[in-house]
Scaffold this motif. Sequence first.
Motif, short mmCIF file in Angstrom:
data_model
loop_
_atom_site.label_atom_id
_atom_site.label_comp_id
_atom_site.label_asym_id
_atom_site.label_seq_id
_atom_site.Cartn_x
_atom_site.Cartn_y
_atom_site.Cartn_z
N LEU A 4 0.76 -1.09 0.03
CA LEU A 4 0.04 -0.14 0.06
C LEU A 4 0.75 1.38 -0.13
N SER A 34 -3.57 -9.83 9.16
CA SER A 34 -4.16 -8.79 9.96
C SER A 34 -5.56 -9.19 9.73
N GLU A 35 -6.29 -8.48 10.64
CA GLU A 35 -7.79 -8.52 10.49
C GLU A 35 -8.36 -7.77 9.35
N ASN A 37 -10.87 -5.35 7.42
CA ASN A 37 -11.84 -4.32 7.68
C ASN A 37 -12.47 -3.97 6.33
N GLU A 39 -14.88 -1.80 5.84
CA GLU A 39 -15.39 -0.56 5.42
C GLU A 39 -13.86 0.24 5.14
N PHE A 40 -12.71 -0.12 5.66
CA PHE A 40 -11.31 0.29 5.37
C PHE A 40 -11.09 0.10 3.89
N HIS A 43 -13.32 2.11 1.38
CA HIS A 43 -12.84 3.79 1.35
C HIS A 43 -11.50 3.79 0.72
N MET A 44 -10.72 2.80 0.73
CA MET A 44 -9.22 3.04 0.24
C MET A 44 -8.97 2.52 -1.15
N LYS A 47 -8.60 5.26 -3.71
CA LYS A 47 -7.22 5.88 -3.47
C LYS A 47 -6.19 5.21 -4.13
N ILE A 88 -2.33 -4.81 2.42
CA ILE A 88 -2.24 -4.59 3.77
C ILE A 88 -1.31 -5.77 4.47
#
Lengths: 122, 456
Positions: A4, A34-35, A37, A39-40, A43-44, A47, A88
Amino acid sequence: MRILSHNMLMCNVKGCGAGNFPLRLAGTPVQNESEFNQEFMSHMYSKLDWPALKQACGDVGITTLPEEPPANPEGNQEFLKTLHDIIIDTHIQQGSLTCNNCKRVYPINNGIPNMLLNENEV
Amino acid sequence: MKLKEEKVQVYVDKNELPGRVLFSLQQWNPSILFLLKKLQTIEHLFAYVGKITLNHSLLPSPSSSSSSLKDSINKNDNNNDNNNDPRDDSEVQVKETEVEKQILNEQKEEKDQNEERKRINSKDKKRKRTKQERKEHSKQIRIEATPEQRSLGLDQLESAASLFKEDDWENAMKIWKTFAQVTKGIKNLELLGSPIFRITAKSAGNHVFNSIELGQRLADSVVKRCPSWRPSAKQFELEISAYLRFDVLHLGFSVTDTSVSLSQVDPKRNLGVTALKPAIAYTMLHMAKIEPGEIVVDPMAGCGTIPQLGSSNFPLAIYFAGDVSDIAVEKSQQNQMEMDTKSAQNKTWNAPCQVVKWNGKRLPFASDSVDVIATDMPFGKRIGSKEGNVELYPAILREFNRVLKPTTGRAVILTQESRLIFNQASTDSWKLNRYFTINQGGLDVFLFLLFKHKNE
């Protein structure tokens, strides 16, 4: 350094203009789970620079990235999960970032890219 | 368990209660204590009993009516008044008006002196007092109290606790009891009704006693009010906080054992030279009003306090923590990896935060690409120098301006070098949205919120 982060970094050497983004990535990818997400990730997604992402994956041998994002990518959980695993969870611990334009090499050590420029480069 | 929305009244008065906020709830229930413990910007919580005004005999003065003008009182006048026969009222009255006139004159003189001093300072000539000068200056304004004044003042304190209203006392006790039962696990009803207590006394103002005496007398007054309570400095259950600000005494019962804001961060964080208090870092991020998907950069992150707090509290953005120093970058990375490992273990999410080594004057971001910059800039005391800052600040702010998006891009800056920021903020490229001062370790420090207006 995460995939990222590669998507946002460019070469800022004095005089280095067009071609300073994206940087070429080198190193062995390591997975740190990692967990997820949703929503994240949704949104990402907007970008992200998709061509830069494809290039980075190609540079270090990540094959799980789909050629094209699906229709309605923000709502597609499968796709976002795959994307999460790449941007991520995938890290380059030892490696380098290289500018396509001026060929300047930025080393990556212990997951930290060194973007510090020398006197003559500013 | 979902709680329904409650209206909270907040009361702030910097003059009456600096550094403290009072808030009242419609109704009290134990789960509220859990919620309050999650607040990121507070250190300690108290159940506020109330405030009482004690009379002026606490503060030394030549006559009881001019206690508010104590600062400019001439020592000679003080001695004269003490020798006067207090039965002779008329003479005392005359003396009072004379003293007041002199005080007013001296105040005017001081004002003029201050104007002069301002003019000199504005030419960058900082007139620093030597240690000797400071000692003499403080001796001047400190007035010696007479033994009578001292005993009068101390006597007042003996009955201070009894002056608080029964309802206020009981309400605060109710809140403390919840804390004692739930957090400290005290089930014994007798202990709850008659706790062993300790007084922590703070005072502001020039009193006829010191804060140790203040604490001791207040402890006596609490026992006077509640005879079954016992004071103890070491083994105590209830901590009573007393704050005597000039002639107003505020009392509160402590309902926290440790700093609330510090308990939200990893106690094993590797701290840097000028590590920021988490409460302040949180406030800065809150000021920035971070939206999901935004790119937040701290170009001078040190050990990474600001981006890390962002990573856990505003977790829908992505963060970059950069510094020019090797040690800082290593510490940042260590802290970040600890946080990421913990999150993976607990199956929780925190926003990705990338640690990078760079120089803040030359950031590896494209122009107009960053949403938020949040940073604690070098004050020039422990890091950098005041002279160096004169060149550093414009260069750094120029780079901030380059990388930030126009119009929506914003910078939250914490610094003591207010003038250097005001200089930049007054140019066309920035719009100063708001600023305020905070007291950070005794220094007057500024927090700025600047929006990028346009490219330089």
